[in-house]
Motif scaffolding. Structure first.
Motif, PDB file in Angstrom:
ATOM      1  N   PRO A 192       0.804  -1.229   0.000  1.00  0.00           N
ATOM      2  CA  PRO A 192       0.000   0.000   0.000  1.00  0.00           C
ATOM      3  C   PRO A 192       0.833   1.274   0.000  1.00  0.00           C
ATOM      4  CG  PRO A 192      -0.888  -1.586   1.558  1.00  0.00           C
ATOM      5  CD  PRO A 192       0.432  -2.135   1.108  1.00  0.00           C
ATOM      6  N   ALA A 193       1.955   1.291   0.749  1.00  0.00           N
ATOM      7  CA  ALA A 193       2.736   2.525   0.852  1.00  0.00           C
ATOM      8  C   ALA A 193       4.153   2.200   1.303  1.00  0.00           C
ATOM      9  CB  ALA A 193       2.067   3.485   1.833  1.00  0.00           C
ATOM     10  N   ILE A 201       6.586  10.012   0.578  1.00  0.00           N
ATOM     11  CA  ILE A 201       5.783   8.823   0.839  1.00  0.00           C
ATOM     12  C   ILE A 201       5.135   8.410  -0.480  1.00  0.00           C
ATOM     13  CG2 ILE A 201       3.765   7.891   2.038  1.00  0.00           C
ATOM     14  CD1 ILE A 201       4.429   9.728   4.362  1.00  0.00           C
ATOM     15  N   VAL A 202       5.395   7.188  -0.883  1.00  0.00           N
ATOM     16  CA  VAL A 202       4.873   6.667  -2.151  1.00  0.00           C
ATOM     17  C   VAL A 202       3.682   5.768  -1.831  1.00  0.00           C
ATOM     18  CG1 VAL A 202       5.426   5.440  -4.280  1.00  0.00           C
ATOM     19  CG2 VAL A 202       7.227   6.695  -3.050  1.00  0.00           C
ATOM     20  N   LEU A 203       2.563   6.006  -2.524  1.00  0.00           N
ATOM     21  CA  LEU A 203       1.322   5.265  -2.287  1.00  0.00           C
ATOM     22  C   LEU A 203       0.935   4.474  -3.530  1.00  0.00           C
ATOM     23  CD1 LEU A 203      -0.512   8.298  -0.718  1.00  0.00           C
ATOM     24  CD2 LEU A 203       0.248   6.315   0.580  1.00  0.00           C
ATOM     25  N   ASN A 204       0.365   3.317  -3.317  1.00  0.00           N
ATOM     26  CA  ASN A 204      -0.201   2.556  -4.424  1.00  0.00           C
ATOM     27  C   ASN A 204      -1.619   3.062  -4.694  1.00  0.00           C
ATOM     28  OD1 ASN A 204       0.000   0.373  -6.354  1.00  0.00           O
ATOM     29  ND2 ASN A 204      -1.555  -0.657  -5.123  1.00  0.00           N
ATOM     30  N   ARG A 205      -2.035   3.055  -5.945  1.00  0.00           N
ATOM     31  CA  ARG A 205      -3.356   3.557  -6.319  1.00  0.00           C
ATOM     32  C   ARG A 205      -4.478   2.852  -5.567  1.00  0.00           C
ATOM     33  NH1 ARG A 205      -4.184   2.020 -12.556  1.00  0.00           N
ATOM     34  NH2 ARG A 205      -6.200   3.064 -12.159  1.00  0.00           N
ATOM     35  N   ASP A 215     -10.163   8.172   4.978  1.00  0.00           N
ATOM     36  CA  ASP A 215      -9.476   7.896   6.251  1.00  0.00           C
ATOM     37  C   ASP A 215      -8.540   6.684   6.135  1.00  0.00           C
ATOM     38  OD1 ASP A 215     -12.261   9.078   6.682  1.00  0.00           O
ATOM     39  OD2 ASP A 215     -11.265   9.536   8.597  1.00  0.00           O
ATOM     40  N   VAL A 216      -8.864   5.752   5.232  1.00  0.00           N
ATOM     41  CA  VAL A 216      -7.999   4.579   5.051  1.00  0.00           C
ATOM     42  C   VAL A 216      -6.668   5.002   4.435  1.00  0.00           C
ATOM     43  CG1 VAL A 216      -7.732   2.375   3.888  1.00  0.00           C
ATOM     44  CG2 VAL A 216      -9.964   3.019   4.846  1.00  0.00           C
ATOM     45  N   ALA A 217      -6.742   5.778   3.341  1.00  0.00           N
ATOM     46  CA  ALA A 217      -5.514   6.268   2.712  1.00  0.00           C
ATOM     47  C   ALA A 217      -4.713   7.110   3.701  1.00  0.00           C
ATOM     48  CB  ALA A 217      -5.843   7.080   1.464  1.00  0.00           C
ATOM     49  N   ALA A 218      -5.407   7.934   4.489  1.00  0.00           N
ATOM     50  CA  ALA A 218      -4.726   8.757   5.489  1.00  0.00           C
ATOM     51  C   ALA A 218      -4.008   7.881   6.504  1.00  0.00           C
ATOM     52  CB  ALA A 218      -5.740   9.667   6.184  1.00  0.00           C
ATOM     53  N   GLY A 219      -4.618   6.754   6.866  1.00  0.00           N
ATOM     54  CA  GLY A 219      -3.987   5.850   7.826  1.00  0.00           C
ATOM     55  C   GLY A 219      -2.694   5.264   7.300  1.00  0.00           C
ATOM     56  N   ILE A 334      -6.841   9.585  -9.723  1.00  0.00           N
ATOM     57  CA  ILE A 334      -5.532  10.204  -9.984  1.00  0.00           C
ATOM     58  C   ILE A 334      -4.709   9.428 -10.998  1.00  0.00           C
ATOM     59  CG2 ILE A 334      -4.337   8.979  -8.082  1.00  0.00           C
ATOM     60  CD1 ILE A 334      -2.773  11.573  -7.576  1.00  0.00           C
ATOM     61  N   CYS A 335      -4.962   8.116 -11.110  1.00  0.00           N
ATOM     62  CA  CYS A 335      -4.207   7.310 -12.071  1.00  0.00           C
ATOM     63  C   CYS A 335      -4.969   7.136 -13.380  1.00  0.00           C
ATOM     64  CB  CYS A 335      -3.860   5.942 -11.473  1.00  0.00           C
ATOM     65  SG  CYS A 335      -2.637   6.050 -10.126  1.00  0.00           S
ATOM     66  N   GLY A 336      -6.038   7.941 -13.538  1.00  0.00           N
ATOM     67  CA  GLY A 336      -6.740   7.967 -14.812  1.00  0.00           C
ATOM     68  C   GLY A 336      -7.775   6.869 -14.993  1.00  0.00           C
TER      69      GLY A 336
END
Length: 337
Positions: A192-193, A201-205, A215-219, A334-336
């Motif tokens: 995930p990250a 910080i690199v995140l997976n789509r 809130d999940v992505a924020a976590g 964001i990834c189209g």
């Protein structure tokens, strides 16, 4: 000494000379208490030689000639016929030699211990000390450059950065909300990250597309922030790269391409660490983000993340949504896709 008792009554005749210019005298030789006693024919002691200081002038040659250590001018000559006395003196000399300290061995032992101590110092202390010094002197701009170099390598396996304009604006909004401006999204990360030196910080789509609330992505972002606080990302890189790359960075400001390639591969394949639960909850509280959605995303049963659910700092509070619905929708695209 047992050998002294064995030869306590042994006597022999010999020729003794006090100096090279003196007349040789017939004497009686006997073994005393740790000494070789030289007496005249009337049984009057002339001199005593310490057995520890008796040297042989002509080893293997007869008649045997002895002298005190350091004084070859005083001699004692024992005829070949006095074999028992000669054997006794030789045996006593060997016994004394075995009990003497051997400075050479001690020097070699001391040198070996010194070399071992230096090697242990270089092996166990120096790499850590050099790493700590490097972490103190490497500036933030260099850390960010290393992070960019690693990001370029990650894109080879995780795909190019997602750069939908509306999605990037939404990502910046999320970063500002969490006081974390350095966020990037890729389409095919194996987790995930993850976080890089320099604070990126690199995140997976999937952290945006697979969940219904931000809130999940924020976590996942806060979890990487907690890991960054617990251990400097550059320290992790230096430990993986080894002392030589550490030295290279310290002296030239550079890390080799091969070391960066290897570490980028390690980042996407290594087992993910989990941050300290207390530190993570403190971040949820300071950013006013609910921890329960993130906990349920990690474990739907809640068993392995129970503290994040029971100690949710926003539980029972009326809180505003983390992002507006329109911002969240743009972020999900964001990834189209």
């Amino acid at each position: 000494m047992t050998a002294l008792k064995k030869y306590a009554r042994l006597e022999a005749t010999g020729l003794w000379r006090a100096s090279p210019d003196s007349q040789r005298r017939e004497v009686v030789v006997s073994v005393g208490d740790a000494t070789l006693v030289i007496s005249d024919t009337k049984d009057q002691a002339i001199t005593h030689w310490s057995l520890a200081a008796v040297e042989r002038f002509n080893p293997g040659v007869m008649p045997a000639i002895y002298h005190p250590d350091g004084d070859p001018g005083e001699t004692l000559e024992i005829d070949a016929g006095e074999t028992e006395m000669i054997e006794a003196i030789e045996q006593l000399r060997r016994a004394v030699l075995r009990t003497r300290p051997r400075p050479g061995r001690l020097r070699w032992l001391g040198a070996a211990l010194s070399v071992s101590a230096v090697a242990a110092l270089m092996l166990f202390w120096l790499p850590g000390a050099m790493r700590d010094n490097t972490l103190r002197v490497v500036p933030q701009v260099k850390r960010e450059a290393i992070g960019v170099a690693l990001m370029d390598r990650l894109q080879r396996v995780a795909g190019p950065l997602c750069e939908d304009e509306a999605g990037l604006r939404a990502l910046r909004t999320l970063g500002a909300r969490l006081n974390t401006p350095k966020l990037a999204v890729v389409p095919g990360l194996t987790r995930p990250a993850l976080h890089l030196p320099g604070g990126v910080i690199v995140l997976n789509r999937s952290v945006f597309e697979d969940w219904e609330e931000p809130d999940v992505a924020a976590g996942f972002i806060l979890a990487e922030l907690a890991l960054q606080v617990e251990r400097d990302p550059l320290a992790t890189l230096l430990d993986a790269a080894g002392p030589w790359e550490n030295f290279r960075l310290l002296t030239t400001g550079e890390i080799s391409d091969s070391a960066l390639d290897a570490y980028a591969e390690q980042l996407v394949t290594a087992e993910k660490r989990e941050p300290d639960m207390g530190n993570l909850l403190a971040l949820f509280e300071s950013t006013q983000v609910r921890s329960t959605p993130y906990a349920r995303a990690r474990d739907i049963t809640g068993e392995s993340v129970l503290p994040l659910i029971e100690a949710d700092p926003q539980a029972g509070r009326a809180t505003d949504p983390l992002l507006a619905d329109s911002t969240w929708l743009r972020l999900q695209s964001i990834c189209g896709g």
